[in-house]
Motif scaffolding. Sequence first.
Motif: not given
Length: 296
Positions: A7-11, A45-54
């Motif tokens: 559940g930790t966010g990506m960022a 990289a695109t997904a990480l930038a688009r939703d860093p809290q995923a």
Amino acid sequence: MMAIAPGTGMAQALRAARAALSVPGIEDPALDARILLMEATGCDATALARDPQAPIDAVAAARLGAWIARRAAGEPVWRILGYREFRGLRFALTPDTLEPRPDTEALVELALRQATPDARKKRFLDLGTGSGCILLALLSESPDAFGVGSDCAHAALVTARANARALGLADRAAFIQADWAAPFALATPDGGGGFDLIVSNPPYIPSAEIAGLAREVSGFDPHKALDGGDDGLGPYPSICRAAMQILRPGAALVLEHGHDQERAVRGIAESVGLVFAGSERDLGGVLRAQAFTRPV
């Protein structure tokens, strides 16, 4: 092992991974953390930038934590992932193969310039093929060529064959267990030649220097693929002598070597009758590969 809670966010996970890798011996902890995070989660990289809290699921969190611990202990990123890209192609790695490195692209570039187009189906030979990265990269850019890779390590040949299949090149590549070019020289005792290009990235590190290499190299690359003997030049004389016998007249031998071995390798090649034909520098500006032709 570094714990990443599901559940930790990506960022947040990326920051934690970067902090865990900020230890002596890791040159770029931010890059390593980013690569491992994206591989563990399957995002780009695109997904990480688009939703860093995923949020990261439990499986990806456990995988990332284990990988970060291995990297912090010195294991190279690409060893952890089990593959590395070379000239845009993906090569599987095993403990029996060297990790392909960008510097070796200098060898491929020089070899491609030497393999001039003609009407015949060209025959390439890669001595000490390892993962097959050099030979298969050449074949991927030479659709009219067939290649043979030799290696003394059976396990390395298993990996090379698997890489050829994965890249769709198995029908144009063969791999045999051999001590450098010995079987090919025996097959052409009259010196008639037959190969249109020979390439080799042999072991060229002096034996006494291996222990002092970066731990990513000395601890994880197979020492047999690194150790060039007392002076680092052990394999070159036999390779050059064989090339004079098994190259067709006018064809080239292309060799990678160490940063301070240019003159020594050229001297060995010219001592058996090969003719210097060019050189190539690596990405750092170091002269890394030389080409020699068999006289016509």
